[in-house]
Write an enzyme that holds these catalytic residues in place. Structure first.
Site, PDB file in Angstrom:
ATOM      1  N   ASP A  77       0.796  -1.149   0.136  1.00 25.87           N
ATOM      2  CA  ASP A  77      -0.051   0.107  -0.038  1.00 25.87           C
ATOM      3  C   ASP A  77       0.814   1.186  -0.038  1.00 25.87           C
ATOM      4  OD1 ASP A  77      -1.742  -1.872   0.392  1.00 25.87           O
ATOM      5  OD2 ASP A  77      -2.850  -1.352   2.172  1.00 25.87           O
ATOM      6  N   LYS A  99      -6.580  -4.855  -3.033  1.00 21.69           N
ATOM      7  CA  LYS A  99      -7.378  -5.468  -1.976  1.00 21.69           C
ATOM      8  C   LYS A  99      -8.459  -4.771  -1.177  1.00 21.69           C
ATOM      9  CE  LYS A  99      -3.567  -4.447   1.363  1.00 21.69           C
ATOM     10  NZ  LYS A  99      -4.358  -3.548   2.180  1.00 21.69           N
ATOM     11  N   LYS A 151      -7.871  -4.807   4.739  1.00 19.65           N
ATOM     12  CA  LYS A 151      -6.637  -4.523   5.607  1.00 19.65           C
ATOM     13  C   LYS A 151      -5.445  -5.448   5.213  1.00 19.65           C
ATOM     14  CE  LYS A 151      -8.443  -0.718   7.256  1.00 19.65           C
ATOM     15  NZ  LYS A 151      -8.484   0.723   6.273  1.00 19.65           N
ATOM     16  N   THR A 165       0.413   0.986   6.517  1.00 22.30           N
ATOM     17  CA  THR A 165       0.989   1.517   7.622  1.00 22.30           C
ATOM     18  C   THR A 165       1.321   0.202   8.113  1.00 22.30           C
ATOM     19  OG1 THR A 165      -1.150   1.586   8.876  1.00 22.30           O
ATOM     20  CG2 THR A 165      -0.337   3.825   7.774  1.00 22.30           C
ATOM     21  N   CYS A 201      -2.225  -2.234   7.572  1.00 30.56           N
ATOM     22  CA  CYS A 201      -2.377  -3.197   6.522  1.00 30.56           C
ATOM     23  C   CYS A 201      -0.828  -4.140   6.559  1.00 30.56           C
ATOM     24  CB  CYS A 201      -2.345  -2.554   5.538  1.00 30.56           C
ATOM     25  SG  CYS A 201      -4.024  -1.680   5.065  1.00 30.56           S
ATOM     26  N   GLN A 224       8.630 -13.932  21.200  1.00 30.36           N
ATOM     27  CA  GLN A 224       8.542 -15.239  21.766  1.00 30.36           C
ATOM     28  C   GLN A 224       8.988 -16.196  20.703  1.00 30.36           C
ATOM     29  OE1 GLN A 224       4.665 -16.445  23.594  1.00 30.36           O
ATOM     30  NE2 GLN A 224       3.988 -14.457  22.861  1.00 30.36           N
TER      31      GLN A 224
HETATM   32  N1  TIU Z   1      -2.762   0.601   4.372  1.00 35.68           N
HETATM   33  C1  TIU Z   1      -3.028   0.535   5.432  1.00 35.68           C
HETATM   34  O1  TIU Z   1      -2.450   0.524   6.415  1.00 35.68           O
HETATM   35  N2  TIU Z   1      -4.317   1.251   5.316  1.00 35.68           N
HETATM   36  C2  TIU Z   1      -4.724   1.982   6.524  1.00 35.68           C
HETATM   37  O2  TIU Z   1      -6.203   1.941   6.648  1.00 35.68           O
HETATM   38  N3  TIU Z   1      -3.764   2.534   7.301  1.00 35.68           N
HETATM   39  C3  TIU Z   1      -4.113   3.609   8.285  1.00 35.68           C
HETATM   40  O3  TIU Z   1      -3.281   3.824   8.984  1.00 35.68           O
HETATM   41  N4  TIU Z   1      -5.499   3.860   8.371  1.00 35.68           N
END
Ligand code: TIU
Length: 225
Positions: free
Chosen positions: A27, A134, A137, A163, A167, A207
């Site tokens: 993403d 997709k 997430k 992020t 995702c 772990q």
């Molecule tokens: N790609 C991804 O992480 N999508 C999100 O929605 N990220 C947010 O931080 N919201």
């Protein structure tokens, strides 16, 4: 087999068979990373996510040189929103003009084909690389990601992207449950909240790499070199 010097808990290095390993780029789309995009409009600092770009690009270069498979994902919906679940559409205390499908400076939010939905130039896909759209997430939900990995005979995935706690984390957890061995490239993934990035990686590698391993991009590039 190559052995990286990644060593999250001091005793469990990541080993990967070069011919069964793919790079997953999650993403890296303008909506999240660029000024004027969805992420910034929600009040986030896009500079924080941009820090992942150069490390990700460095790994991308090394992986391209070895002709390993590269799969880019995009969080993306069809223009008629038929693949958008109600809970995702309504979640969050957002004004109506910031909902998925609404028009912003970079085009319709998270809609396939809009400018904001495309991957930033710095890490954009090249011919021969795979792109998975997709609606969720995680990369496995309602996509052909699993079948693609299986078709390519992939067992190990190196993961970069944004992020970290959304995702990337969903995808890594889903991957482990499906039998894959994920390595998080720790400086090639970023969050709008630095503490979430750190905590997420710490939790996933705990772990004895219960869910994933991690290594810095320089370590990965060295292992690939
Ligand atoms: N790609 C991804 O992480 N999508 C999100 O929605 N990220 C947010 O931080 N919201």
């Amino acid at each position: 087999w190559l052995v990286s010097d990644s060593n999250p808990d001091g005793e469990y290095p990541y080993k990967f068979p070069l011919d069964k390993t793919a790079l997953i780029m999650i993403d890296f789309q303008r909506d999240f990373v660029c000024p004027g995009g969805f992420g910034e409009t929600l009040g986030n600092k896009v500079e924080d996510l941009q820090k992942a770009l150069q490390p990700a690009r460095n790994v991308l270069k090394a992986v391209r040189a070895l002709k390993m498979p590269i799969i880019h994902t995009l969080e993306s919906h069809k223009s008629d929103l038929s693949d958008l679940l109600d809970n995702k559409f309504t979640r969050g205390e957002l004004p109506d003009f910031l909902r998925i499908g609404e028009e912003l400076d970079l085009g319709r939010i998270l809609i396939r084909g809009s400018c904001g939905n495309n991957i930033v130039d710095m890490v954009a896909p090249q011919p021969g690389e795979y792109v998975v759209f997709k609606p969720g997430k995680g990369a496995f939900f309602k996509t052909h990601f699993y079948e693609l990995l299986k078709d390519l005979d992939i067992t190990h995935i190196m993961v970069a992207g944004v992020t970290t706690e959304v995702c990337m984390q969903s995808t890594v957890r889903e991957a482990t449950d499906r039998g894959f061995e994920p390595l998080i490239i720790s400086d090639a993934t970023m969050s709008y909240f630095e503490r979430y990035r750190q905590q997420t990686i710490e939790q996933l590698v705990a772990q004895g790499a219960l869910v994933a391993w991690s290594a810095e991009s320089s370590t990965v590039v060295k292992a690939l070199g």
